[in-house]
Design a protein around this motif. Structure first.
Motif, PDB file in Angstrom:
ATOM      1  N   GLY A 128       0.829  -1.201   0.000  1.00 56.83           N
ATOM      2  CA  GLY A 128       0.000   0.000   0.000  1.00 56.83           C
ATOM      3  C   GLY A 128       0.860   1.247   0.000  1.00 56.83           C
ATOM      4  O   GLY A 128       2.100   1.172  -0.013  1.00 56.83           O
ATOM      5  N   THR A 129       0.218   2.401   0.038  1.00 58.39           N
ATOM      6  CA  THR A 129       0.909   3.688  -0.049  1.00 58.39           C
ATOM      7  C   THR A 129       0.374   4.640   1.014  1.00 58.39           C
ATOM      8  O   THR A 129      -0.848   4.743   1.211  1.00 58.39           O
ATOM      9  N   VAL A 130       1.281   5.306   1.706  1.00 62.39           N
ATOM     10  CA  VAL A 130       0.908   6.406   2.586  1.00 62.39           C
ATOM     11  C   VAL A 130       1.379   7.700   1.933  1.00 62.39           C
ATOM     12  O   VAL A 130       2.495   7.759   1.397  1.00 62.39           O
ATOM     13  N   ARG A 131       0.527   8.728   1.946  1.00 61.05           N
ATOM     14  CA  ARG A 131       0.839   9.985   1.264  1.00 61.05           C
ATOM     15  C   ARG A 131       0.660  11.152   2.217  1.00 61.05           C
ATOM     16  O   ARG A 131      -0.320  11.226   2.958  1.00 61.05           O
ATOM     17  N   PHE A 132       1.631  12.062   2.181  1.00 66.66           N
ATOM     18  CA  PHE A 132       1.564  13.310   2.931  1.00 66.66           C
ATOM     19  C   PHE A 132       1.681  14.462   1.939  1.00 66.66           C
ATOM     20  O   PHE A 132       2.559  14.437   1.070  1.00 66.66           O
ATOM     21  N   SER A 133       0.824  15.445   2.062  1.00 66.74           N
ATOM     22  CA  SER A 133       0.873  16.592   1.160  1.00 66.74           C
ATOM     23  C   SER A 133       0.722  17.877   1.973  1.00 66.74           C
ATOM     24  O   SER A 133       0.435  17.849   3.176  1.00 66.74           O
ATOM     25  N   GLY A 134       0.909  19.013   1.272  1.00 62.33           N
ATOM     26  CA  GLY A 134       0.779  20.302   1.940  1.00 62.33           C
ATOM     27  C   GLY A 134       1.934  20.654   2.853  1.00 62.33           C
ATOM     28  O   GLY A 134       1.791  21.504   3.738  1.00 62.33           O
ATOM     29  N   LEU A 135       3.097  20.025   2.640  1.00 63.74           N
ATOM     30  CA  LEU A 135       4.263  20.370   3.453  1.00 63.74           C
ATOM     31  C   LEU A 135       4.746  21.765   3.095  1.00 63.74           C
ATOM     32  O   LEU A 135       4.553  22.228   1.967  1.00 63.74           O
ATOM     33  N   PRO A 136       5.391  22.470   4.015  1.00 64.83           N
ATOM     34  CA  PRO A 136       5.865  23.828   3.718  1.00 64.83           C
ATOM     35  C   PRO A 136       6.892  23.839   2.591  1.00 64.83           C
ATOM     36  O   PRO A 136       7.766  22.963   2.519  1.00 64.83           O
ATOM     37  N   ASP A 137       6.782  24.834   1.724  1.00 69.74           N
ATOM     38  CA  ASP A 137       7.643  24.938   0.533  1.00 69.74           C
ATOM     39  C   ASP A 137       8.939  25.645   0.910  1.00 69.74           C
ATOM     40  O   ASP A 137       9.144  26.828   0.611  1.00 69.74           O
ATOM     41  N   ARG A 138       9.803  24.901   1.594  1.00 70.61           N
ATOM     42  CA  ARG A 138      11.111  25.405   2.006  1.00 70.61           C
ATOM     43  C   ARG A 138      11.992  24.208   2.323  1.00 70.61           C
ATOM     44  O   ARG A 138      11.508  23.081   2.467  1.00 70.61           O
TER      45      ARG A 138
END
Length: 394
Positions: A128-138
């Motif tokens: 399966g896959t775990v996904r994280f998004s919306g991390l700070p752009d730096r």
């Protein structure tokens, strides 16, 4: 309009992992281990083989500008005959040391345990896959803490910006060994087991050798501790010796001496803290073994009871009270020649007042709130001013 993510696949290599003593390369990817191959070759206990491969304290650690991260993994999850499914293991995302998200992986193998016979049936399933998004752009330091209660084979890492291993932090390396309570028991998530919380509060890097059901003074575990890179070492001894009814008082003292002697072969002056058991009312004065109470299993409730006879203490059967007294005596004896050896009574982490406020839900293991309390108290006593692990925090 949906934005298309342009993924970069980074090869999974051991330098992206922290908290594992050894990393096995499989046909699919990487399998973290918390005992080295030499130790794994010296026992035939399937339960220990499963818990050492559960990556408590193991985390992916890298530096990146990525705002999205995906991790493919194949999990192996425990289930119990006659009981409802257990909750899926959690992945914790930390950004610059702060919680930034959680996720789960679906699918995977199911290890179906018959608690009466001890047999285990493996039912295979897909990755399966775990996904994280919306991390700070730096540019930031990212950690993905793996589930403490699921064997986790890492298959692929994808991000939307390049990844590099984290540089060395300069933090001291703390290696801790203990039972299922140290492994994680019923903590809320992998970064909130009591050792993980204590490491965060103490500003150290953690290697967690908490092995559910297997803090048994095994020589191969002592050698793993001896050979592991460590600036600080702690060993929490007691509950598993009682609830397996493994040995008598005559064997216990020499076994503790031998365990500590082996550690000292590799770390002669490293601060070494011996921690006795937290309060566990069923085994304070009643020897083991522990036995499961299946009466509530169909509703998802499992409790434990002590089935030993208190009268057998006279014949050398171990109780938690006996173990605490003996550990205090042994450490005091050794500390006369070893000024870097220290002792902590586990009841300072969880004692009678705590048990009245936060009783052990199954009479053996602490819940999430108790993990937090134990972690905070350990950090204060071990890493605080005057504690055996007190020192600079970078």
């Amino acid at each position: 309009m949906n934005q298309v993510t342009h993924w970069i696949t980074t090869p999974l290599t051991p330098d992206l992992l922290r908290g594992a003593l050894e990393v096995e390369r499989t046909g699919r990817g990487l399998l973290p281990h918390r005992l080295p191959a030499r130790a794994r070759a010296q026992f035939a206990d399937g339960q220990l083989a499963r818990v050492e491969a559960q990556p408590s304290g193991v985390r992916l650690a890298f530096r990146t500008r990525a705002t999205a991260v995906e991790l493919d993994a194949l999990r192996s999850k425990f289930a119990y005959q006659g009981a409802p499914p257990r909750p899926d293991g959690l992945y914790d995302l930390l950004v610059d040391g702060r919680p930034a998200g959680q996720g789960r992986v679906s699918g995977g193998n199911v290890l179906l345990v018959d608690m009466v016979t001890g047999s285990v049936e493996t039912r295979p399933g897909p990755a399966g896959t775990v996904r994280f998004s919306g991390l700070p752009d730096r540019l930031k330091d990212v950690e993905v803490w793996l589930p403490y209660n699921e064997i986790t084979e890492l298959i692929a890492l994808r991000t939307d910006a390049p990844v590099e291993p984290l540089p060395e932090t300069g933090r001291r390396q703390w290696v801790h060994h203990g039972s299922s309570i140290s492994h994680g028991s019923d903590a809320a998530s992998p970064s909130t087991t009591w050792p993980a919380l204590a490491a965060s509060l103490g500003g150290v890097e953690l290697t967690n050798l908490g092995l559910g059901g297997n803090a048994l003074l095994d020589p191969f575990t002592a050698r793993a501790l001896r050979d592991a890179p460590a600036d600080l070492i702690s060993v929490k001894i007691g509950i598993n010796l009682v609830n397996t009814d493994l040995m008598r008082l005559r064997a216990f003292g020499p076994a503790v001496h031998g365990f500590l002697d082996t550690i000292r072969e590799g770390h002669p002056t490293t601060p070494l803290l011996v921690v006795s058991p937290i309060l566990c009312p069923i085994h304070e004065d009643t020897p083991g073994p522990s036995a499961p109470d299946f009466s509530g299993l169909a509703e998802g409730r499992l409790r434990f009871r002590a089935v030993g006879d208190p009268a057998e203490r006279a014949a050398g059967k171990l109780t938690l009270r006996v173990i605490r007294e003996e550990l205090a005596r042994l450490v005091a004896q050794r500390a006369a020649d070893d000024p870097h050896l220290h002792h902590l009574d586990g009841r300072e982490l969880y004692g009678e007042k705590d048990a009245a406020e936060l009783p052990l839900p199954d009479d053996l293991h602490p819940d999430a709130a108790t993990h937090r309390r134990i972690g905070e108290r350990f950090a204060a006593r071990a890493f605080g001013d005057g504690g055996p692990f007190a020192g600079p925090t970078p």
